[in-house]
Motif scaffolding. Structure first.
Motif, PDB file in Angstrom:
ATOM      1  N   PHE A 104      11.445  -6.908  -0.693  1.00  0.00           N
ATOM      2  CA  PHE A 104      10.978  -7.952   0.232  1.00  0.00           C
ATOM      3  C   PHE A 104      11.497  -9.328  -0.155  1.00  0.00           C
ATOM      4  O   PHE A 104      11.479 -10.243   0.633  1.00  0.00           O
ATOM      5  CB  PHE A 104       9.450  -7.952   0.289  1.00  0.00           C
ATOM      6  N   ALA A 105      12.006  -9.458  -1.407  1.00  0.00           N
ATOM      7  CA  ALA A 105      12.596 -10.735  -1.809  1.00  0.00           C
ATOM      8  C   ALA A 105      13.838 -11.050  -0.977  1.00  0.00           C
ATOM      9  O   ALA A 105      14.261 -12.191  -0.884  1.00  0.00           O
ATOM     10  CB  ALA A 105      12.951 -10.712  -3.289  1.00  0.00           C
ATOM     11  N   ILE A 188       6.203   2.915   4.707  1.00  0.00           N
ATOM     12  CA  ILE A 188       5.817   2.012   3.625  1.00  0.00           C
ATOM     13  C   ILE A 188       6.542   0.683   3.777  1.00  0.00           C
ATOM     14  O   ILE A 188       5.939  -0.389   3.676  1.00  0.00           O
ATOM     15  CB  ILE A 188       6.132   2.635   2.251  1.00  0.00           C
ATOM     16  N   ILE A 191       5.150  -1.299   6.911  1.00  0.00           N
ATOM     17  CA  ILE A 191       3.768  -1.775   6.753  1.00  0.00           C
ATOM     18  C   ILE A 191       3.656  -2.758   5.596  1.00  0.00           C
ATOM     19  O   ILE A 191       2.981  -3.784   5.703  1.00  0.00           O
ATOM     20  CB  ILE A 191       2.817  -0.572   6.612  1.00  0.00           C
ATOM     21  N   ALA A 192       4.362  -2.461   4.482  1.00  0.00           N
ATOM     22  CA  ALA A 192       4.337  -3.415   3.373  1.00  0.00           C
ATOM     23  C   ALA A 192       4.962  -4.735   3.806  1.00  0.00           C
ATOM     24  O   ALA A 192       4.457  -5.816   3.473  1.00  0.00           O
ATOM     25  CB  ALA A 192       5.072  -2.841   2.165  1.00  0.00           C
ATOM     26  N   PHE A 195       2.575  -6.500   5.932  1.00  0.00           N
ATOM     27  CA  PHE A 195       1.458  -6.886   5.084  1.00  0.00           C
ATOM     28  C   PHE A 195       1.753  -8.200   4.376  1.00  0.00           C
ATOM     29  O   PHE A 195       0.933  -9.101   4.304  1.00  0.00           O
ATOM     30  CB  PHE A 195       1.245  -5.775   4.061  1.00  0.00           C
ATOM     31  N   ILE A 196       2.959  -8.287   3.842  1.00  0.00           N
ATOM     32  CA  ILE A 196       3.297  -9.429   2.998  1.00  0.00           C
ATOM     33  C   ILE A 196       3.848 -10.593   3.804  1.00  0.00           C
ATOM     34  O   ILE A 196       3.529 -11.749   3.556  1.00  0.00           O
ATOM     35  CB  ILE A 196       4.329  -9.017   1.929  1.00  0.00           C
ATOM     36  N   LEU A 197       4.666 -10.309   4.794  1.00  0.00           N
ATOM     37  CA  LEU A 197       5.500 -11.367   5.349  1.00  0.00           C
ATOM     38  C   LEU A 197       5.352 -11.604   6.847  1.00  0.00           C
ATOM     39  O   LEU A 197       5.733 -12.642   7.350  1.00  0.00           O
ATOM     40  CB  LEU A 197       6.979 -11.038   5.076  1.00  0.00           C
ATOM     41  N   ILE A 206      -4.147  -5.458   8.743  1.00  0.00           N
ATOM     42  CA  ILE A 206      -4.938  -5.114   7.554  1.00  0.00           C
ATOM     43  C   ILE A 206      -5.109  -6.342   6.669  1.00  0.00           C
ATOM     44  O   ILE A 206      -6.220  -6.660   6.214  1.00  0.00           O
ATOM     45  CB  ILE A 206      -4.266  -3.974   6.763  1.00  0.00           C
ATOM     46  N   TYR A 210      -8.517  -8.327   5.651  1.00  0.00           N
ATOM     47  CA  TYR A 210      -8.889  -8.566   4.257  1.00  0.00           C
ATOM     48  C   TYR A 210      -9.194 -10.041   4.027  1.00  0.00           C
ATOM     49  O   TYR A 210     -10.211 -10.398   3.427  1.00  0.00           O
ATOM     50  CB  TYR A 210      -7.758  -8.112   3.333  1.00  0.00           C
ATOM     51  N   MET A 218     -10.708  -3.523   8.073  1.00  0.00           N
ATOM     52  CA  MET A 218      -9.712  -3.290   7.046  1.00  0.00           C
ATOM     53  C   MET A 218      -9.683  -1.816   6.639  1.00  0.00           C
ATOM     54  O   MET A 218      -8.638  -1.161   6.695  1.00  0.00           O
ATOM     55  CB  MET A 218     -10.008  -4.156   5.822  1.00  0.00           C
ATOM     56  N   ILE A 222      -6.805   0.966   7.303  1.00  0.00           N
ATOM     57  CA  ILE A 222      -6.193   1.673   6.177  1.00  0.00           C
ATOM     58  C   ILE A 222      -6.313   3.176   6.397  1.00  0.00           C
ATOM     59  O   ILE A 222      -5.344   3.933   6.264  1.00  0.00           O
ATOM     60  CB  ILE A 222      -6.865   1.273   4.841  1.00  0.00           C
ATOM     61  N   VAL A 225      -3.890   4.375   9.074  1.00  0.00           N
ATOM     62  CA  VAL A 225      -2.508   4.467   8.610  1.00  0.00           C
ATOM     63  C   VAL A 225      -2.328   5.674   7.683  1.00  0.00           C
ATOM     64  O   VAL A 225      -1.378   6.460   7.827  1.00  0.00           O
ATOM     65  CB  VAL A 225      -2.087   3.177   7.874  1.00  0.00           C
TER      66      VAL A 225
ATOM     67  N   PRO B 115       1.612   4.707   2.199  1.00  0.00           N
ATOM     68  CA  PRO B 115       1.934   3.322   1.833  1.00  0.00           C
ATOM     69  C   PRO B 115       0.825   2.747   0.953  1.00  0.00           C
ATOM     70  O   PRO B 115      -0.205   2.334   1.448  1.00  0.00           O
ATOM     71  CB  PRO B 115       2.018   2.581   3.167  1.00  0.00           C
ATOM     72  N   VAL B 117       0.603   0.116  -0.623  1.00  0.00           N
ATOM     73  CA  VAL B 117       0.327  -1.314  -0.544  1.00  0.00           C
ATOM     74  C   VAL B 117      -0.945  -1.570   0.277  1.00  0.00           C
ATOM     75  O   VAL B 117      -1.683  -2.510   0.027  1.00  0.00           O
ATOM     76  CB  VAL B 117       1.534  -2.081   0.029  1.00  0.00           C
ATOM     77  N   THR B 118      -1.211  -0.663   1.228  1.00  0.00           N
ATOM     78  CA  THR B 118      -2.416  -0.850   2.042  1.00  0.00           C
ATOM     79  C   THR B 118      -3.685  -0.664   1.216  1.00  0.00           C
ATOM     80  O   THR B 118      -4.745  -1.112   1.603  1.00  0.00           O
ATOM     81  CB  THR B 118      -2.459   0.167   3.198  1.00  0.00           C
ATOM     82  N   PHE B 209       0.099 -10.888  -4.678  1.00  0.00           N
ATOM     83  CA  PHE B 209      -1.085 -11.480  -4.060  1.00  0.00           C
ATOM     84  C   PHE B 209      -2.045 -11.879  -5.150  1.00  0.00           C
ATOM     85  O   PHE B 209      -2.181 -11.204  -6.147  1.00  0.00           O
ATOM     86  CB  PHE B 209      -1.815 -10.465  -3.177  1.00  0.00           C
ATOM     87  N   LEU B 219       7.850 -14.917  -7.933  1.00  0.00           N
ATOM     88  CA  LEU B 219       8.624 -14.555  -6.744  1.00  0.00           C
ATOM     89  C   LEU B 219       7.919 -15.032  -5.483  1.00  0.00           C
ATOM     90  O   LEU B 219       8.535 -15.623  -4.584  1.00  0.00           O
ATOM     91  CB  LEU B 219       8.816 -13.035  -6.715  1.00  0.00           C
ATOM     92  N   MET B 220       6.605 -14.791  -5.417  1.00  0.00           N
ATOM     93  CA  MET B 220       5.859 -15.147  -4.207  1.00  0.00           C
ATOM     94  C   MET B 220       5.870 -16.656  -3.989  1.00  0.00           C
ATOM     95  O   MET B 220       6.085 -17.112  -2.863  1.00  0.00           O
ATOM     96  CB  MET B 220       4.414 -14.630  -4.327  1.00  0.00           C
ATOM     97  N   ILE B 223       9.129 -17.657  -2.685  1.00  0.00           N
ATOM     98  CA  ILE B 223       9.294 -17.325  -1.263  1.00  0.00           C
ATOM     99  C   ILE B 223       8.536 -18.333  -0.410  1.00  0.00           C
ATOM    100  O   ILE B 223       9.046 -18.814   0.613  1.00  0.00           O
ATOM    101  CB  ILE B 223       8.792 -15.885  -0.982  1.00  0.00           C
ATOM    102  N   ILE B 231      14.402 -17.250  -5.972  1.00  0.00           N
ATOM    103  CA  ILE B 231      14.175 -15.884  -5.485  1.00  0.00           C
ATOM    104  C   ILE B 231      15.246 -14.958  -6.026  1.00  0.00           C
ATOM    105  O   ILE B 231      14.974 -13.906  -6.613  1.00  0.00           O
ATOM    106  CB  ILE B 231      14.191 -15.841  -3.937  1.00  0.00           C
ATOM    107  N   VAL B 235      14.962 -11.792  -8.599  1.00  0.00           N
ATOM    108  CA  VAL B 235      15.430 -10.455  -8.195  1.00  0.00           C
ATOM    109  C   VAL B 235      16.473  -9.936  -9.185  1.00  0.00           C
ATOM    110  O   VAL B 235      16.450  -8.760  -9.582  1.00  0.00           O
ATOM    111  CB  VAL B 235      16.017 -10.492  -6.767  1.00  0.00           C
TER     112      VAL B 235
END
Lengths: 249, 260, 269
Positions: A104-105, A188, A191-192, A195-197, A206, A210, A218, A222, A225, B115, B117-118, B209, B219-220, B223, B231, B235
């Motif tokens: 994701f970076a 993944i 959704i990730a 989730f993040i961006l 989700i 949260y 939430m 979850i 999914v 996933p 991450v959820t 998070f 990193l966060m 960003i 960044i 990486v």
């Protein structure tokens, strides 16, 4: 159903029942977890209300595209690398470490390359899914007996005929491992990423729930999914088993 | 056979040379790809290689950012320890008992593919913000592949070897020490290799998070403020770390598998 | 003498690879395959028998020397008219028996009616008619090898190369399959070259047997069996059958001992 499947079902039911009981009895903090029935209700409400239709449409279309690109691209690239042992040997340490890289970076880069909208998310999910397919394709082709390749030569097949008529069907059961992974990783990745961006999609919903202490939505999402991905996987697993059974000697 | 031996040594040398050449070529191609993307997409999307290297040096040379790396490394090592002991324990138990393995395998595979991450909010709600949540999240990522590989390793032990052990009147401990351990180590190690990469990823996702320290946090924040150079530097550091660890494990992996 | 395929000075050296020095596997050797004959090649394990077959078939190029088939040079591609049956099970597990047998004909674009006719004939000939719609996984090893033979047969090869085709089968099945192979050879009039390590099998089936040395494989001698064209496995009861087998063993025994001491370097190449 086999004995193992019954036991599995019973254990699963017991685990869900136990969680339900523990939550209802107040043994687990309500701020951390809610009873499974409330999760299911929350998930049903969130999905049925229609508020998430747009998010779901976005997530599913992005996942579908990412899966197709990952599968087709992964197979072709895996096939190409498989035919070049030296290249493969040089790439091996990089492929193995690939999933430790925080993809994701690269999101800012992907936005510049693919613009705003679903493009960067698709790219992110493909980055995630394609390598699993590449690796599985190479491992699957490794397991095609050499004698089948020789047979194709004796039948004087051309390169593409050999690939489609012999190598691909021979490797197919082994490719399934990669198909399952590529599909899971596409989910993944999307959704990730959301989730993040992102500001749209189920993953975002989700994270949004949260942030707003909306435990019902939430957990409900979850659950939704996880059930979805698990059932897709289970379906593929069944097909795979059937294929393997037909061929097992 | 002196001639044969020296010919073999020469072939091995040649082979090693080729392997390193391949790796060097891959690194060069990746560097070229990086620079190409830089020219294509510009400074706001991907920093140039020299600028990234300068930033990497800046991050690593002074003690200012060391706490971040230390935090991530300690979380990673704890998570790895939990993932490995837990995964091998679960895997060996499930592999040794046929029915348990049959019951658990689809569950493990399903858990592997969801996933994760959820699940992060759940982890946070249980462990709170901080080191424990990261460790839990890292271990959560790594434990399942280790368990799956360990289970298959135990399952695939050649039954003839066990019968041989029985004909030699070996006790359970001796059988474990002289048959089971050497027979399963290569496959378990392959699982460790994959588990290691995923654990590292899990820890870093955990840091993205609600964490005040660690590489993921670095990193966060980069960003968020769109510091492209930083960044890319982060990486690069993570990737080099992951590739080096993995290459090391791969070399051991190959050596272990050669005997079997 | 009507020469069908011939080898002149054929040598095969595997180049150094992945930490192994180069390996001299075969030759130099000469061979003239006569049209319509049944020739067997026997030799100790690892002597390059399979390499020899690969070179004749065009599956591998010789490092030195030339191969010709029906007067044309064989240059790294399998020429039309050559069929090969391997030791390993080469049936396609994703196709039914009849689709397996029809595979080569369909790829060559043969007319469907003709495919049907030839496949039916081959299935009948190999005793597979009742299994036409079965998948290979449902058949025994011997039946699967019959599928592979039928798949080769329908293409009407003029030269059939067999690489230890019965190596994975039990002794009694081997004898029965040998009889079928003889019947096939008689009815098609094809030239047959059989690679085998089983001396009795070579004796029973062949007009002529080439005996190879330990690696690198070269000819030690050629034995004429003198059996009639119309023969089967009951031949083993003849008084001079044992004498031929004994002669083969006498000439190969020393080489087998030598091969036993050689490392398995050829394996997997």
């Amino acid at each position: 159903m086999t004995k193992a499947a019954w036991i599995r079902l019973a254990l699963l039911a017991a685990a869900i029942g136990g969680l339900e009981g523990a939550c209802r009895a107040g043994w687990l903090p309500r701020t951390a977890i809610i009873p499974p029935t409330e999760m299911a209700a929350g998930g049903w409400r969130a999905v049925a209300s229609g508020e998430l239709n747009e998010d779901m449409a976005q997530t599913f279309s992005v996942v579908a595209i990412a899966i197709m690109v990952s599968l087709a691209g992964g197979f072709l690239v895996g096939f190409a690398i498989h035919g070049r042992p030296r290249l493969r040997r040089a790439l091996d340490p990089f492929l193995g470490a690939y999933y430790a890289i925080p993809h994701f970076a690269f999101y800012p880069l992907l936005i510049v390359l693919f613009g705003l909208g679903p493009g960067p998310l698709i790219a992110l999910a493909v980055m995630f899914g394609v390598v699993a397919m590449i690796v599985a394709t190479m491992n699957g082709l490794d397991r095609v007996p050499r004698v089948l390749g020789k047979t194709a030569q004796v039948m004087r097949l051309t390169g593409t005929d050999e690939l489609w008529r012999v190598r691909l069907p021979a490797a197919l059961p082994h490719l399934f491992a990669g198909v399952k992974l590529a599909i899971a990783y596409s989910f993944i990745g999307v959704i990730a990423g959301e989730f993040i961006l992102s500001t749209k999609g189920i993953g975002h919903a989700i994270a949004f729930a949260y942030d707003n202490f909306d435990a019902r939505s939430m957990y409900g999402l979850i659950l939704f999914v996880l059930l979805l991905v698990a059932s897709v996987n289970l379906t593929l697993h069944t097909v795979e088993q059937r294929l393997i059974q037909r061929r097992s000697r | 056979m002196a001639d044969g031996a020296s010919a073999l040594a020469a072939a091995e040398r040649q082979d090693r040379l080729e392997a390193w050449g391949g790796v060097a070529l891959t690194v060069l191609s990746l560097a070229a790809l990086w620079q190409g993307l830089h020219y294509l997409a510009g400074d706001s999307a991907i920093a140039s290689l020299p600028a990234t290297l300068r930033e990497t040096w800046h991050l690593l040379s002074g003690p200012r950012y060391w706490p971040h790396f230390r935090e991530t490394m300690s979380a990673f090592l704890w998570a790895l320890l939990i993932a490995v002991t837990g995964g091998v324990g679960i895997g060996v138990a499930l592999g040794g008992h046929r029915l348990s393995g049959e019951v658990a395998e689809p569950v493990l595979v399903a858990l592997y593919s969801i996933p994760k991450v959820t699940l992060y909010p759940v982890v946070l709600l249980f462990f709170g913000i901080g080191l424990n949540a990261k460790i839990a999240f890292g271990a959560l990522h790594g434990v399942i592949p280790v368990a799956i590989f360990a289970m298959n390793a135990v399952r695939n032990v050649n039954p003839t070897w066990l019968r041989t052990a029985a004909t030699m009147n070996l006790g359970p401990l001796q059988t474990a020490r002289h048959i089971l351990v050497p027979a399963t180590i290569p496959e378990i190690f392959s699982g460790l290799r994959i588990g290691l990469s995923l654990t590292l990823l899990g820890v870093m996702i955990g840091e993205l998070f609600a964490s005040q320290r660690g590489i993921g946090h670095l990193l966060m924040t980069s960003i968020e403020v769109h510091d492209v150079r930083r960044i890319m530097a982060v990486v690069l550091i993570v990737s080099v770390l992951a590739v080096t660890l993995n290459a090391l494990m791969l070399a051991i992996d190959r050596r272990l598998h050669r005997r079997v | 003498m009507d020469v069908h395929a011939s080898l002149r000075g054929v040598t095969r050296i595997y180049p150094a690879r992945a930490g192994r020095p180069p390996l001299h596997a075969l030759g130099p050797l000469d061979l003239d395959l006569r049209r319509g004959e049944f020739l067997s090649v026997v030799g100790p394990s690892g002597c390059g028998k399979s390499t020899l077959l690969d070179v004749v078939a065009g599956l591998a190029l010789p490092s030195a020397g030339t191969v010709t088939f029906e007067g044309q040079p064989v240059l790294g591609r399998v020429p039309e008219g050559i069929g090969v049956v391997f030791q390993e099970d080469a049936s396609f597990p994703w196709l039914t028996v009849e689709d397996n047998v029809a595979f080569g004909l369909r790829r060559a674009g043969t007319d469907p009616a003709e495919v049907r006719r030839r496949v039916d004939y081959a299935l009948g000939f190999m005793g597979l008619a009742d299994f036409a719609r079965a998948y290979p996984a449902q058949l025994s090893g011997g039946m699967r090898q019959r599928v592979c033979i039928a798949r080769t047969l329908v293409l009407r090869p003029r030269l059939i190369l067999l690489d230890e085709p019965f190596g994975a089968l039990d002794q009694q099945t081997r004898l029965l399959m040998g009889d079928e192979l003889l019947r096939l050879w008689r009815e098609t009039g094809a030239t047959v070259m059989l690679i085998t390590h089983a001396l009795d099998e070579a004796n029973l089936l062949s007009d002529r047997i080439g005996v190879m040395s330990a690696r690198p494989g070269v000819w030690i001698e050629t034995v004429q069996t003198g059996w009639p064209r119309d023969r089967d496995s009951t031949l083993a009861a003849r008084p001079n059958f044992g004498a031929v087998s004994a002669r083969l063993w006498a000439s190969i025994r020393g080489e087998s001992i030598k091969a036993l001491g050689q490392a398995r370097e050829g394996a997997g190449r």
